[in-house]
Write an enzyme that holds these catalytic residues in place. Structure first.
Site, short mmCIF file in Angstrom:
data_model
loop_
_atom_site.label_atom_id
_atom_site.label_comp_id
_atom_site.label_asym_id
_atom_site.label_seq_id
_atom_site.Cartn_x
_atom_site.Cartn_y
_atom_site.Cartn_z
N GLY A 10 20.35 19.64 60.98
CA GLY A 10 20.85 20.95 61.34
C GLY A 10 19.73 21.96 61.38
O GLY A 10 18.55 21.61 61.48
N CYS A 11 20.09 23.19 61.27
CA CYS A 11 19.11 24.28 61.35
C CYS A 11 18.02 24.11 60.30
O CYS A 11 18.29 23.95 59.13
CB CYS A 11 19.84 25.60 61.12
#
Length: 174
Positions: A10-11
């Site tokens: 993810g981020c």
């Protein structure tokens, strides 16, 4: 002696902090890996034109912290059942991947994944892939140490991830 671990989950803003302050960690960089374009920009990665995923590169001293421990921490930061994003971050550029540098890292990552699968913690299959390490390109300077430079925004991102986990665990997003 320094070794390298690369994780995508993810981020990258939310992936740095859990590793950054641990003993034996010599550095954590946000960046891009797994794609076909040299030196991609954030905008290119977000437009899905490079094949890259957001990732972190961890430089660590294996005499102080083991690769096994890093993988264990990694599993706690991701949703290993979601191949098309992580939490509120959606798209193939947020896919969960453990990028391995050698046969030993592969063996440890695969063993850890099997333990997680056997644990019964998740009702859906574990889809995190284990792939060969490929070139890692550091992200732009404003992405580095994001949690330290932008504590309010980081806190909001972290809160959104936690809310997503709670919703998923309660059966809200299957």
């Amino acid at each position: 002696m320094t070794e390298k671990a690369i994780f995508a989950g993810g981020c990258f803003w939310c992936m740095v902090a859990p590793f950054d302050q641990l003993p034996g960690i010599e550095g954590v960089l946000s960046g891009y890996t797994g794609g076909h374009t040299e030196n991609p920009t954030y905008e290119e990665v977000m437009n899905h034109t490079t094949g890259h995923t957001e990732a972190i590169e961890i430089l660590f001293n294996p005499d102080v912290i083991s690769y096994e421990k890093l993988v264990e921490i990694y599993w706690q930061q991701t949703d290993p059942t979601d191949a098309m994003g992580q939490f509120q971050d959606r798209g193939d550029n947020y896919r969960p991947v453990i990028f391995v540098a050698n046969a030993q890292q592969r063996q440890l990552a695969e063993k850890s994944k099997k333990v997680l699968e056997a644990s019964g913690k998740y009702k859906n299959p574990i889809v995190t892939t284990i792939e060969e390490m490929c070139p890692f390109y550091p992200a732009e300077a404003y992405h580095q140490e994001f949690y330290q430079k932008n504590p309010e925004r980081y806190a909001q991102e972290k809160l959104e991830r936690q809310a997503y986990v709670i919703e998923k665990e309660s059966g809200g997003t299957e």
